[in-house]
Write a protein that holds these residues in place. Sequence first.
Motif, mmCIF file in Angstrom:
data_model
loop_
_atom_site.group_PDB
_atom_site.id
_atom_site.type_symbol
_atom_site.label_atom_id
_atom_site.label_comp_id
_atom_site.label_asym_id
_atom_site.label_seq_id
_atom_site.Cartn_x
_atom_site.Cartn_y
_atom_site.Cartn_z
ATOM 1 N N GLU A 424 0.846 -1.128 0.002
ATOM 2 C CA GLU A 424 0.148 0.079 -0.065
ATOM 3 C C GLU A 424 0.934 1.267 0.247
ATOM 4 N N ASN A 425 1.793 1.329 0.966
ATOM 5 C CA ASN A 425 2.533 2.400 1.007
ATOM 6 C C ASN A 425 4.060 2.185 1.705
ATOM 7 N N ALA A 426 5.040 2.998 1.534
ATOM 8 C CA ALA A 426 6.446 2.901 2.030
ATOM 9 C C ALA A 426 6.774 4.138 2.339
ATOM 10 N N ASP A 427 7.914 4.429 3.364
ATOM 11 C CA ASP A 427 8.537 5.559 3.795
ATOM 12 C C ASP A 427 9.688 5.779 3.049
ATOM 13 N N LEU A 428 9.723 7.073 2.663
ATOM 14 C CA LEU A 428 10.881 7.531 2.016
ATOM 15 C C LEU A 428 11.570 8.804 2.875
ATOM 16 N N THR A 429 12.780 8.710 3.187
ATOM 17 C CA THR A 429 13.428 9.356 4.079
ATOM 18 C C THR A 429 14.362 10.144 3.077
ATOM 19 N N SER A 430 14.470 11.508 3.023
ATOM 20 C CA SER A 430 15.451 12.166 2.163
ATOM 21 C C SER A 430 16.120 13.217 3.327
ATOM 22 N N TYR A 431 17.342 13.832 2.710
ATOM 23 C CA TYR A 431 18.154 14.565 3.536
ATOM 24 C C TYR A 431 18.546 15.410 2.589
ATOM 25 N N LYS A 432 18.627 16.717 3.412
ATOM 26 C CA LYS A 432 19.147 18.074 2.610
ATOM 27 C C LYS A 432 19.913 18.809 3.739
ATOM 28 N N VAL A 433 20.979 19.284 3.066
ATOM 29 C CA VAL A 433 21.852 20.271 3.930
ATOM 30 C C VAL A 433 21.473 21.628 3.942
ATOM 31 N N SER A 434 21.159 22.008 4.972
ATOM 32 C CA SER A 434 20.236 23.500 4.957
ATOM 33 C C SER A 434 21.316 24.495 5.809
ATOM 34 N N ASN A 435 21.645 25.664 4.933
ATOM 35 C CA ASN A 435 22.669 26.808 5.270
ATOM 36 C C ASN A 435 24.078 26.406 5.265
ATOM 37 N N GLY A 436 24.148 25.037 4.765
ATOM 38 C CA GLY A 436 25.630 24.492 4.674
ATOM 39 C C GLY A 436 26.269 24.138 6.171
ATOM 40 N N ASN A 437 25.382 24.123 7.224
ATOM 41 C CA ASN A 437 25.738 23.471 8.386
ATOM 42 C C ASN A 437 25.103 22.560 9.075
ATOM 43 N N HIS A 438 24.022 21.996 8.602
ATOM 44 C CA HIS A 438 23.005 21.105 9.439
ATOM 45 C C HIS A 438 22.177 20.362 8.395
ATOM 46 N N LEU A 439 21.864 19.194 8.866
ATOM 47 C CA LEU A 439 21.065 18.400 8.048
ATOM 48 C C LEU A 439 19.656 18.260 8.280
ATOM 49 N N VAL A 440 18.701 18.265 7.414
ATOM 50 C CA VAL A 440 17.336 18.581 7.277
ATOM 51 C C VAL A 440 16.635 17.189 7.039
ATOM 52 N N GLU A 441 15.880 16.532 7.704
ATOM 53 C CA GLU A 441 15.309 15.137 7.217
ATOM 54 C C GLU A 441 13.947 15.596 6.767
ATOM 55 N N ASP A 442 13.533 14.840 5.695
ATOM 56 C CA ASP A 442 12.128 14.838 5.180
ATOM 57 C C ASP A 442 11.788 13.681 5.036
ATOM 58 N N LEU A 443 10.338 13.378 5.533
ATOM 59 C CA LEU A 443 9.593 11.914 5.573
ATOM 60 C C LEU A 443 8.666 12.057 4.518
ATOM 61 N N SER A 444 8.410 11.152 3.671
ATOM 62 C CA SER A 444 6.905 11.278 2.864
ATOM 63 C C SER A 444 6.693 9.535 2.602
ATOM 64 N N THR A 445 5.505 9.614 1.993
ATOM 65 C CA THR A 445 5.029 8.407 1.734
ATOM 66 C C THR A 445 4.817 8.075 0.463
ATOM 67 N N VAL A 446 5.201 6.961 0.035
ATOM 68 C CA VAL A 446 5.151 6.560 -1.590
ATOM 69 C C VAL A 446 4.065 5.315 -1.609
ATOM 70 N N LYS A 447 3.327 5.343 -2.796
ATOM 71 C CA LYS A 447 2.395 4.421 -3.006
ATOM 72 C C LYS A 447 3.237 3.647 -3.783
ATOM 73 N N ILE A 448 3.890 2.615 -3.249
ATOM 74 C CA ILE A 448 5.300 1.844 -3.589
ATOM 75 C C ILE A 448 4.633 0.559 -4.552
ATOM 76 N N GLY A 449 3.306 0.074 -4.208
ATOM 77 C CA GLY A 449 2.989 -0.973 -4.967
ATOM 78 C C GLY A 449 2.478 -0.490 -6.257
ATOM 79 N N ALA A 450 1.809 0.639 -6.353
ATOM 80 C CA ALA A 450 1.277 1.089 -7.619
ATOM 81 C C ALA A 450 2.393 1.587 -8.251
ATOM 82 N N ALA A 451 3.329 2.212 -7.998
ATOM 83 C CA ALA A 451 4.539 2.537 -8.692
ATOM 84 C C ALA A 451 5.402 1.495 -9.032
ATOM 85 N N VAL A 452 5.681 0.295 -8.577
ATOM 86 C CA VAL A 452 6.241 -0.908 -9.233
ATOM 87 C C VAL A 452 5.374 -1.450 -10.198
ATOM 88 N N ALA A 453 4.135 -1.591 -9.846
ATOM 89 C CA ALA A 453 3.227 -2.167 -10.927
ATOM 90 C C ALA A 453 3.047 -1.359 -12.308
#
Length: 734
Positions: A424-453
């Motif tokens: 039904e869904n899967a968790d996708l965690t992404s990271y990006k550097v903010s202001n060049g000095n710390h890491l910001v985490e972003d969590l989103s949901t992916v409809k992985i079954g539909a995406a693979v099919a």
Amino acid sequence: MRDLYTQVPNENTQLRRFGSDVFVNRSVSAAVNTPLDVPLGPDYIVGAGDALIINLWGGVTQSITRTVDRDGSIFLLDAGSIQIAGLSLGKAQDLIGSKLKQQFRNAQVSVTISRLRSVRVYVVGDVQQPGGYDISALATPLSALYAAGGPTSVGSLRTLLHYRAKQLVEKIDLYDFLLHGIRNGSAPFESGDTLLVPPAGKQVAIFGAIKRPAIYELKAEETTLASVVEDAGGFTAAASLNHIRIERIDAHSQRVTVTLSDHDTQSLESAGGVIDNFKVEDGDRIRIEPILPYSQQAIYLAGHVVRPGRLPYSDGMRLSDVLRSYQDMLPEPAAHGELVRLVPPDLHAETIDFNVPDVMIGNANIDLRPFDTIRIFGRYEIDAPKVTIRGEVLRPGTYPMSKGMTAAGLVRMAGGFKRDALLENADLTSYKVSNGNHLVEDLSTVKIGAAVAGADTQADVPLKPGDILAIHQITSWNDMGESISISGQVRFPGSYGFTDGEHLSSVLRRAGGLLSTAYPIGAVFTRVQVRELEQKSREELIRQIETNSAAARLSPSLAGSNAGGELQLIKAQQEQVLSDLKNHAPTGRMVIHINADIDSWANTPADIELRRGDKLMIPKRPGFVLVTGQVYNVTALTYAPDKTAGWYLSRAGGTNATANRKEIFIIRANGSVVGRHSGGWFDTDVLSTKLNPGDVVVVPQKILGGSLFWKTLLSSGQLAASVAVTAAVAAAAL
């Protein structure tokens, strides 16, 4: 740089004396008994012991065999005794023929040797096994020396002396045979001859770029370096004639190093003349230096390329001459490349960066120099972008991120979903550097079954470096296939599956209920999780008992002249408790309260919820009570209704001198324990407790030592070891 540093010589060269290997793994019989596999010439000297075949034809045809006797003669019936010892084979044939022709008209005679005589030769001097040897008359000095085991480490191979009485018959040089295959020593041996091996003469060692490195013995006329090189087989193709060094012993006092020639501009003809005229001395160690092990006109290609290795260098060569196209590289090369250059005069390394695509189109070209190393990296070697997938896929892990990779593509790269994957869904965690000095985490949901099919084109999402995709598991998947094992006095024993949240009463009904012979009070219910907790608790108890010192266990009132004996008793008691704990594994038993009427306890607190791996064993009514521990007779007594623990204890002979009567306890058939304070603070008479079938009366041993902590430890150990007994009692009642 690897090629440059390989010029460091290996000084641990182990040299052996030339010719010494000839006498290894020798066979004495092969050396002594020379087979007669070649015809003997007319010059062979006949002697006593030779067997002759005399062939006669013409007026008469006849073959006669005679052996030369000790007097050196043979006897013929028609010719009498003929003296032939000391004659050559040709003259002996003429003499025999002349005698027989007087008796036979037109007689023709030929004489051959059918068996050679043996002669005794004495091999003395510096040999391994000096002494007398019986060898063939055709044997050579090498055969005699071979029979004696060869020379010792100081024995000569260049000057072997053949004596007959006091007369020197011949000098033999074995190097003629070992180096050139020439067999000198033409004088045959006679019985009583002596072969003397004197000490070796001058010796020199030669090694390095030479064909036969070894230690060579020199004769008086061989004193030049050229003669030593000739004996050693000559120089190899890699020999540098301008760099020959000799370690020499100077006047029995010190070692000095002599350089034959160290002028690189010297011609080979001139170097050869120096070698011909250079005089060697006894004890010299001659090293023939090889030419440089690397090419002065070479560059190197390494890394993510099709054909790494050494390449020829030419003047005016540029980087594009080596990297002509992407076909010279492996798939997916990195854009970053390095040129490692050895900068004179000390040849220290410096790195020059270049851009591979710019080189391909000719925008960035670098002039090359000898010894340059061009290193190409793979795309995933230089801070490669990677993504991670976890959870219910066939191959979870970290994967290199290709251009345009999506969540569905990562699942396919990981082998696809497992059967328990939540589509039904899967968790996708992404990271990006903010202001060049710390890491910001972003969590989103992916409809992985539909995406693979491919059912929903909007479901698939592109990935960024460092993304983590987590594929979840279907709810309660691990509970699938849960079962409980039921054995003993039930109508249908076996393994029963159950649903999540199902209770014991439900499974017992499916098992047909309890038989009339069942004893539910003594039911043994075990659980894996309880056994694991018991095991951890027991291991901690064993550790505390083992680490508690014996001196701390000793009561101050006992610390007198008999303290040593008291400590020995404490130690023995400790070892006994530890042995009982280690030999009785925890069972994981839970105390349950059930009876044959399932409806009476179903859906009550006694109706426990089941877990994977549970086991239930319903025994028969045991019909006995067990009395164990510190009693005179450890035994099982027939059950008598309404009898107390004291009554059963008396029937077992009562307690012995080591019993701790204050801590007697009872283990009920269901696994519960009745101790001194079980009925309340003031109810301490355990022996007045009425017993049921299958109960166990345990009389513990009196704990030695005065420490309260120590007594508590050992009492806990005794109780833990005794609880396992009830499970064994129930099993015996099946």
